[in-house]
Scaffold this motif. Structure first.
Motif, PDB file in Angstrom:
ATOM      1  N   GLU A   1      -7.556  -6.328   1.160  1.00 38.41           N
ATOM      2  CA  GLU A   1      -8.163  -6.755   2.428  1.00 38.41           C
ATOM      3  C   GLU A   1      -8.880  -5.602   3.150  1.00 38.41           C
ATOM      4  O   GLU A   1      -8.905  -5.529   4.380  1.00 38.41           O
ATOM      5  CB  GLU A   1      -7.103  -7.381   3.366  1.00 38.41           C
ATOM      6  CG  GLU A   1      -6.397  -8.582   2.758  1.00 38.41           C
ATOM      7  CD  GLU A   1      -5.353  -9.162   3.700  1.00 38.41           C
ATOM      8  OE1 GLU A   1      -5.728  -9.943   4.585  1.00 38.41           O
ATOM      9  OE2 GLU A   1      -4.156  -8.829   3.551  1.00 38.41           O
ATOM     10  N   ASN A   2      -9.413  -4.663   2.313  1.00 37.31           N
ATOM     11  CA  ASN A   2     -10.209  -3.547   2.845  1.00 37.31           C
ATOM     12  C   ASN A   2      -9.470  -2.679   3.856  1.00 37.31           C
ATOM     13  O   ASN A   2     -10.041  -2.236   4.850  1.00 37.31           O
ATOM     14  CB  ASN A   2     -11.499  -4.062   3.502  1.00 37.31           C
ATOM     15  CG  ASN A   2     -12.436  -4.660   2.476  1.00 37.31           C
ATOM     16  OD1 ASN A   2     -12.548  -4.128   1.367  1.00 37.31           O
ATOM     17  ND2 ASN A   2     -13.061  -5.768   2.817  1.00 37.31           N
ATOM     18  N   VAL A   3      -8.213  -2.455   3.605  1.00 38.37           N
ATOM     19  CA  VAL A   3      -7.450  -1.533   4.463  1.00 38.37           C
ATOM     20  C   VAL A   3      -7.334  -0.196   3.721  1.00 38.37           C
ATOM     21  O   VAL A   3      -7.029  -0.155   2.536  1.00 38.37           O
ATOM     22  CB  VAL A   3      -6.045  -2.091   4.779  1.00 38.37           C
ATOM     23  CG1 VAL A   3      -5.226  -1.081   5.583  1.00 38.37           C
ATOM     24  CG2 VAL A   3      -6.164  -3.415   5.534  1.00 38.37           C
ATOM     25  N   ILE A   4      -7.614   0.880   4.448  1.00 39.21           N
ATOM     26  CA  ILE A   4      -7.486   2.232   3.878  1.00 39.21           C
ATOM     27  C   ILE A   4      -6.256   2.884   4.498  1.00 39.21           C
ATOM     28  O   ILE A   4      -6.047   2.800   5.714  1.00 39.21           O
ATOM     29  CB  ILE A   4      -8.708   3.118   4.232  1.00 39.21           C
ATOM     30  CG1 ILE A   4     -10.020   2.421   3.882  1.00 39.21           C
ATOM     31  CG2 ILE A   4      -8.595   4.503   3.606  1.00 39.21           C
ATOM     32  CD1 ILE A   4     -10.434   2.547   2.461  1.00 39.21           C
ATOM     33  N   ALA A   5      -5.468   3.550   3.647  1.00 37.21           N
ATOM     34  CA  ALA A   5      -4.289   4.262   4.153  1.00 37.21           C
ATOM     35  C   ALA A   5      -4.510   5.761   4.038  1.00 37.21           C
ATOM     36  O   ALA A   5      -4.877   6.257   2.964  1.00 37.21           O
ATOM     37  CB  ALA A   5      -3.057   3.855   3.350  1.00 37.21           C
ATOM     38  N   ASN A   6      -4.318   6.459   5.140  1.00 42.20           N
ATOM     39  CA  ASN A   6      -4.344   7.921   5.116  1.00 42.20           C
ATOM     40  C   ASN A   6      -2.965   8.444   5.484  1.00 42.20           C
ATOM     41  O   ASN A   6      -2.286   7.878   6.338  1.00 42.20           O
ATOM     42  CB  ASN A   6      -5.395   8.465   6.089  1.00 42.20           C
ATOM     43  CG  ASN A   6      -6.790   8.255   5.546  1.00 42.20           C
ATOM     44  OD1 ASN A   6      -7.068   8.578   4.393  1.00 42.20           O
ATOM     45  ND2 ASN A   6      -7.652   7.668   6.342  1.00 42.20           N
ATOM     46  N   PHE A   7      -2.597   9.536   4.852  1.00 46.19           N
ATOM     47  CA  PHE A   7      -1.231  10.048   4.988  1.00 46.19           C
ATOM     48  C   PHE A   7      -1.284  11.563   5.091  1.00 46.19           C
ATOM     49  O   PHE A   7      -2.056  12.217   4.398  1.00 46.19           O
ATOM     50  CB  PHE A   7      -0.431   9.633   3.741  1.00 46.19           C
ATOM     51  CG  PHE A   7       1.045   9.851   3.841  1.00 46.19           C
ATOM     52  CD1 PHE A   7       1.878   8.868   4.356  1.00 46.19           C
ATOM     53  CD2 PHE A   7       1.613  11.042   3.406  1.00 46.19           C
ATOM     54  CE1 PHE A   7       3.245   9.055   4.439  1.00 46.19           C
ATOM     55  CE2 PHE A   7       2.980  11.248   3.490  1.00 46.19           C
ATOM     56  CZ  PHE A   7       3.803  10.247   4.002  1.00 46.19           C
ATOM     57  N   ALA A   8      -0.483  12.120   5.989  1.00 45.65           N
ATOM     58  CA  ALA A   8      -0.463  13.588   6.115  1.00 45.65           C
ATOM     59  C   ALA A   8       0.947  14.057   6.429  1.00 45.65           C
ATOM     60  O   ALA A   8       1.712  13.360   7.103  1.00 45.65           O
ATOM     61  CB  ALA A   8      -1.406  14.032   7.227  1.00 45.65           C
ATOM     62  N   PRO A   9       1.301  15.255   5.946  1.00 42.54           N
ATOM     63  CA  PRO A   9       2.628  15.793   6.269  1.00 42.54           C
ATOM     64  C   PRO A   9       2.671  16.258   7.719  1.00 42.54           C
ATOM     65  O   PRO A   9       1.655  16.655   8.286  1.00 42.54           O
ATOM     66  CB  PRO A   9       2.768  16.985   5.318  1.00 42.54           C
ATOM     67  CG  PRO A   9       1.364  17.405   5.008  1.00 42.54           C
ATOM     68  CD  PRO A   9       0.505  16.176   5.116  1.00 42.54           C
ATOM     69  N   ALA A  10       3.863  16.208   8.319  1.00 39.34           N
ATOM     70  CA  ALA A  10       4.057  16.794   9.653  1.00 39.34           C
ATOM     71  C   ALA A  10       5.050  17.946   9.476  1.00 39.34           C
ATOM     72  O   ALA A  10       4.859  18.758   8.575  1.00 39.34           O
ATOM     73  CB  ALA A  10       4.552  15.730  10.629  1.00 39.34           C
ATOM     74  N   THR A  11       6.102  18.013  10.251  1.00 42.64           N
ATOM     75  CA  THR A  11       7.050  19.111  10.061  1.00 42.64           C
ATOM     76  C   THR A  11       8.198  18.665   9.165  1.00 42.64           C
ATOM     77  O   THR A  11       8.653  17.531   9.241  1.00 42.64           O
ATOM     78  CB  THR A  11       7.637  19.582  11.409  1.00 42.64           C
ATOM     79  OG1 THR A  11       8.070  18.425  12.131  1.00 42.64           O
ATOM     80  CG2 THR A  11       6.616  20.319  12.233  1.00 42.64           C
TER      81      THR A  11
END
Ligand SMILES: [Zn+2]
Length: 425
Positions: free
Chosen positions: A146-156
């Motif tokens: 359904e045209n959803v993009i997931a972005n992911f990033a580390p925190a602490t």
């Protein structure tokens, strides 16, 4: 002549330093002779400012409502959290450096360990702190249905953030994080929290993403290595605190082009600063922990004053002491802050205003944020002087600013700086 003077004064703009002492407000402490840590601390600079300036009490949002650091700072900067804040996720995403846009939905995440039955063995994957960047990298930039993009990033440490981008998403979905104790609870399925198509679509996207994440993490060499070394694998992602990114009008658009910067060692306050269009000053020596470097913060603030109208200086240590119930440490930290403010006061450009307040109270007896109001002082040229001569919770309750909200406080400061807009003709 008089007329001309008045005209010139109307154009007058002043710079200001806003010192935010996190969790400063407290309650009477028996061991301190029924005084608060601020009242018991030796603070010649803060008291001189109270004597030469105006004091009062601030309810960051409203009387008796405890605020988080994020909401407290938004209020202190004149924003209505109901308009610009819908959860912690977007703040964390901004703090982790992810680019976010209005309509994105962001979640706080943990790397965690689950067994084959979906029971959480450790909500923090053995407090994993190595290889997190690589693991986060394989979970970033994934295209879902359904045209959803997931972005992911580390925190602490074991923490991370997830941002879903697509048309018609909603923050109203449940957490996969079972919360509670650290182990023994089942990972939760994602459920829509209302009947809207947006919540249903978001729940579908998040479930799909979490399934992909589990597969990628299970196969990853870092996790295979962890298992061989007897460590818990980071084989799943737990999500919580979903929030939608709203459009936040930057301070400079709201207040006549005002240029703002912030000095803080804490990710949450750095994120609020970015969100409101402030320049952020980041330096490894400036921390959000007990060992904050007051002199470095003071010199950074003074440097930033050259090119900015308003500089926010944030100190987290007082809040940490409040959470830890360490009234003696809180008192000592306040005395160190007094020295920091002395340095700012002595070396600021002429006519710089200094305001000192807090985002919320963190009373040592509670060990948590409370709805008690926080003390405020505003000092500098043009400020009407009241009769109070010390900066403390009790003296501030009798001050010329009265009892105001965080938004009121900011409007008063902005008006003294000459950046306010007249209401009416
Ligand atoms: Zn706080």
């Amino acid at each position: 002549m008089c007329y001309k003077l008045r005209r010139e004064e109307k154009k007058l703009k002043r710079k200001a330093v806003l010192v935010s002492i996190d969790g400063l407000g407290d309650r009477p402490i028996h061991e301190l002779g029924a005084r608060t840590p601020l009242e018991a601390a030796v603070t010649p600079t803060l008291d001189a400012m109270a004597s030469e300036g105006v004091v009062g009490l601030v309810d960051p949002y409203a009387p008796g409502i405890p605020c988080g650091t994020d909401v407290g700072h938004l209020c202190m900067l004149g924003y209505d959290p109901k308009e610009v804040y819908s959860g912690r996720g977007p703040i964390e995403a901004m703090g982790a450096g992810l680019e976010i846009f209005p309509g994105d939905v962001a979640f706080r995440c943990n790397f965690a360990t689950v067994d084959n039955n979906g029971i959480v063995q450790d909500r923090r994957a053995g407090r994993i702190n190595q290889g997190v960047t690589e693991l986060a990298g394989i979970l970033d930039n994934i295209t879902l249905n359904e045209n959803v993009i997931a972005n992911f990033a580390p925190a602490t440490e074991h923490r991370a953030v997830l941002v879903l981008r697509g048309v018609g998403l909603s923050p109203h979905v449940s957490d996969s994080d079972p919360g509670g104790k650290n182990e023994g609870m089942a990972i939760q399925p994602i459920r829509p929290l209302d009947a809207t198509e947006a919540a249903l679509k978001t729940a579908r996207a998040l479930e799909q993403y979490l399934a992909i994440a589990r597969e990628l993490l299970n196969q990853h060499p870092i996790n295979k290595q962890r298992i061989m070394s007897g460590l818990l694998p980071a084989n799943t992602i737990l999500t919580r605190s979903g929030g939608i990114v709203t459009h936040c009008i930057p301070l400079k658009e709201r207040f006549d082009g005002i240029r703002c910067a912030a000095v803080s060692g804490e990710i949450t306050v750095q994120a609020i600063a970015k969100m409101t269009g402030m320049k952020t000053f980041i330096h490894p020596g400036i921390t959000g922990s007990y060992d904050f470097n007051g002199q470095l913060k003071a010199s950074a603030a003074l440097e930033l004053l050259h090119d900015n109208d308003l500089v926010l200086v944030h100190v987290k240590a007082t809040d940490l002491a409040g959470h830890d119930g360490r009234w003696d440490a809180k008192k000592t930290i306040i005395e160190q802050i007094d020295k920091m403010v002395e340095g700012i006061k002595a070396n600021s450009p002429p006519d710089t205003l200094i305001a000192i307040t807090a985002d919320h109270s963190t009373p040592c007896e509670v060990g948590e944020h409370s709805g008690d109001p926080v003390p405020v002082v505003i000092w500098g040229k043009g400020v009407r002087v009241d009769k109070q001569v010390t900066y403390g919770e009790t003296s501030c309750s009798l001050g010329g600013l009265g009892r105001i909200t965080g938004k009121d406080f900011f409007h008063i400061l902005i008006d003294l700086m000459g950046f306010s807009k007249k209401l009416g003709a």
